[in-house]
Write an enzyme that holds these catalytic residues in place. Structure first.
Site, PDB file in Angstrom:
ATOM      1  N   LYS A  43      14.658  39.911  -9.930  1.00 47.20           N
ATOM      2  CA  LYS A  43      13.519  39.194 -10.675  1.00 47.20           C
ATOM      3  C   LYS A  43      12.491  38.541  -9.452  1.00 47.20           C
ATOM      4  O   LYS A  43      11.458  38.243  -9.635  1.00 47.20           O
ATOM      5  CB  LYS A  43      13.730  38.011 -11.496  1.00 47.20           C
ATOM      6  CG  LYS A  43      14.390  38.644 -12.832  1.00 47.20           C
ATOM      7  CD  LYS A  43      13.281  39.431 -13.410  1.00 47.20           C
ATOM      8  CE  LYS A  43      13.777  39.721 -15.033  1.00 47.20           C
ATOM      9  NZ  LYS A  43      12.655  40.029 -15.856  1.00 47.20           N
TER      10      LYS A  43
HETATM   11  N1  PMP Z   1      19.641  40.786 -16.211  1.00 44.34           N
HETATM   12  C1  PMP Z   1      19.303  39.656 -16.094  1.00 44.34           C
HETATM   13  C2  PMP Z   1      20.369  38.567 -15.577  1.00 44.34           C
HETATM   14  C3  PMP Z   1      18.162  39.236 -16.179  1.00 44.34           C
HETATM   15  O1  PMP Z   1      17.855  37.717 -15.941  1.00 44.34           O
HETATM   16  C4  PMP Z   1      16.955  40.039 -16.456  1.00 44.34           C
HETATM   17  C5  PMP Z   1      15.599  39.337 -16.968  1.00 44.34           C
HETATM   18  N2  PMP Z   1      15.494  38.531 -18.046  1.00 44.34           N
HETATM   19  C6  PMP Z   1      17.337  41.308 -16.888  1.00 44.34           C
HETATM   20  C7  PMP Z   1      18.663  41.581 -16.629  1.00 44.34           C
HETATM   21  C8  PMP Z   1      16.514  42.355 -17.444  1.00 44.34           C
HETATM   22  O2  PMP Z   1      15.493  42.760 -16.586  1.00 44.34           O
HETATM   23  P1  PMP Z   1      14.061  42.928 -17.244  1.00 44.34           P
HETATM   24  O3  PMP Z   1      13.625  41.740 -17.835  1.00 44.34           O
HETATM   25  O4  PMP Z   1      13.281  43.662 -16.065  1.00 44.34           O
HETATM   26  O5  PMP Z   1      14.120  43.919 -18.296  1.00 44.34           O
END
Ligand code: PMP
Length: 469
Positions: A43
């Site tokens: 992120k």
């Molecule tokens: N894994 C974790 C630990 C996350 O914090 C997130 C983001 N919410 C994701 C996966 C998923 O990524 P995305 O939001 O880009 O789909």
């Protein structure tokens, strides 16, 4: 060579081959390990892009406040970007997220409001609504809304996708990832498909989230929404960043499988990663297993691992937490067969015959270091058992006991149990009088093994917390 700020260290994370866990599949399985980012997760990539995009559009001015609803990782990415660029951060998160994540956000100088998880998204108490309301109340603030903000997907089109293409020299054939906002899978998937339309993109969803059913049946099903423990992935809304057109298939994984795979990645691959990584890898291995027939050794599969194990020390990496949620490998999965496997290649059971004298039995017990024997007749049938205690009682009662025949002294036969018996049930046999049980290891020629309490202790101590071995 140096970076002007920590922001320069975001991205360009390594690809690491998965070895033991992927032994069963014919292709190369690689992990894109995102905990190498300075904020500890994938992120960080969107933290920079969402802030810079807002700056370019004139939506935020120096000294302004960044507001976001975040499961923790986006907050860390934004907090890092905010420090480098001079903004204040207020984050809303849910009470489901681990304390470590909230602590990281506060360590990075953010203010954090923890909101209830199990309320409807449009409930004023939800972390979405709270973030929106704060943005209306606080002047010179912006609610970045990673769910619908296009610069989320854009960050992956510009960084994650090109990195994978270059790192695999264009050989990537499959990209597998979990989805929360959908930014990672949609942006990376879109870029990769633009390079090679044959790249297969597979999404992984936790049970309790809406994506899986929406993908397969086109239905947003409220009844599919229920609480699950895995953090950061799955949704109870359909974010604009989730582009289903980029995805070729969706699989789903339950919490227990996720937690166990998370631990296995740490123990077996040395990758100390977070829960959604375990989910992505479990989903990936499941999908690859199901599509084995279509895979070749030229296939290069990349599974994206979003964050670090440090965020889950009080949860997935804590035995007590695992046990209280029923996520520990269940002891009852450990069977008598596991106990037998721990032994050297089985030799014939040391048994007495009904006609043997106690004297000869004492000699054999001393020689072999054992304290009980089954009594087998000529047809190899179990007719009784003889123990040290019975022999001792006989010797005390009569000086001539050494010449006594076993059949006059022996006790009831030891229980015979199948190799598939679970250890929980085995221990109840051992506790209820019989100091040992017999296992029929080869029914056709009547071969038996004896299992005693000390075998059981050895097997359970070995299985403790590590699962069946
Ligand atoms: N894994 C974790 C630990 C996350 O914090 C997130 C983001 N919410 C994701 C996966 C998923 O990524 P995305 O939001 O880009 O789909």
């Amino acid at each position: 060579m140096w970076h002007d700020s920590v922001l320069g260290t975001v991205g360009n994370t390594p690809l690491v081959r998965i070895n033991r866990l992927a032994e069963e599949v014919p292709c190369t399985v690689l992990a894109k390990v995102e905990f190498f980012n300075p904020g500890g997760s994938v992120k960080d990539r969107i933290g920079i892009s969402m802030v810079e995009d807002a700056e370019e559009k004139g939506l935020i001015e120096p000294g302004g406040t960044i507001i976001e609803g975040t499961s923790g990782n986006t907050g860390a990415g934004l907090a890092i970007a905010a420090i480098a660029k001079g903004y204040r951060c207020i984050f809303t998160t849910t009470d489901k997220q681990s304390q470590e994540k909230v602590d990281v956000l506060r360590a990075l100088g953010a203010e954090v409001l923890v909101c209830p998880t199990n309320v409807e998204p449009d409930d004023p108490r939800s972390y979405y609504s709270t973030a929106r309301r704060l943005a209306e109340e606080i002047p010179n603030s912006i609610y970045l809304n990673q769910y619908d903000n296009d610069s989320n997907t854009q960050a992956h089109i510009e960084t994650t996708g090109p990195e994978l293409w270059e790192q695999t020299e264009g050989k990537i054939t499959h990209f597998i990832a979990g989805a929360g906002t959908g930014g990672t899978i949609s942006g990376t998937g879109r870029y990769l498909k633009e390079q090679n339309e044959d790249v297969t993109v597979v999404g992984v969803d936790p049970y309790g989230s809406v994506f899986y059913k929406y993908f397969h049946e086109g239905v947003f099903d409220h009844d599919e929404i229920y609480p699950y423990v895995t953090e950061g992935v799955g949704e109870d809304i359909l974010p604009e960043n989730m582009d289903f057109d980029v995805v070729d298939d969706f699989v789903r994984v339950d919490d227990k499988t996720t937690m166990q795979m998370t631990r296995r990645l740490a123990r077996e691959e040395g990758l100390f990663i977070g829960q959604s990584c375990g989910m992505a890898m479990a989903g990936a291995l499941q999908w690859l297993h199901d599509h084995k027939a279509t895979l070749t050794e030229d296939d290069v599969v990349v599974v994206l691992l979003p964050d670090s194990g440090f965020r889950y020390l009080s949860k997935t990496y804590n035995d007590e937490w695992m046990r209280s949620h029923g996520f520990m490998e269940n002891r009852t999965n450990v069977t008598v067969e596991h106990v037998l496997k721990r032994r050297p290649a089985s030799e014939a059971v040391i048994a007495a015959s009904p006609e043997d004298t106690l004297g000869s039995v004492i000699e054999r017990m001393t020689e072999k270091g054992i304290s009980q024997m089954p009594v087998l007749n000529e047809e190899n049938e179990v007719v009784g058992s003889i123990t040290e205690t019975q022999i001792l009682n006989e010797l005390i009662a009569s000086p001539d006991a050494r010449d006594e025949a076993v059949e006059n002294v022996m006790g009831d036969p030891l229980p015979v149990v199948p190799t598939s018996l679970h250890l929980e049930h085995l221990s109840s046999y051992l506790e209820s009088g019989a100091g040992a049980v017999l296992v029929e290891t080869n029914a056709s020629d009547g071969a038996y093994s004896v299992i005693t309490k000390s075998d059981l202790i050895g097997a359970l101590a070995h299985a403790n917390g590590n699962g069946a071995s």
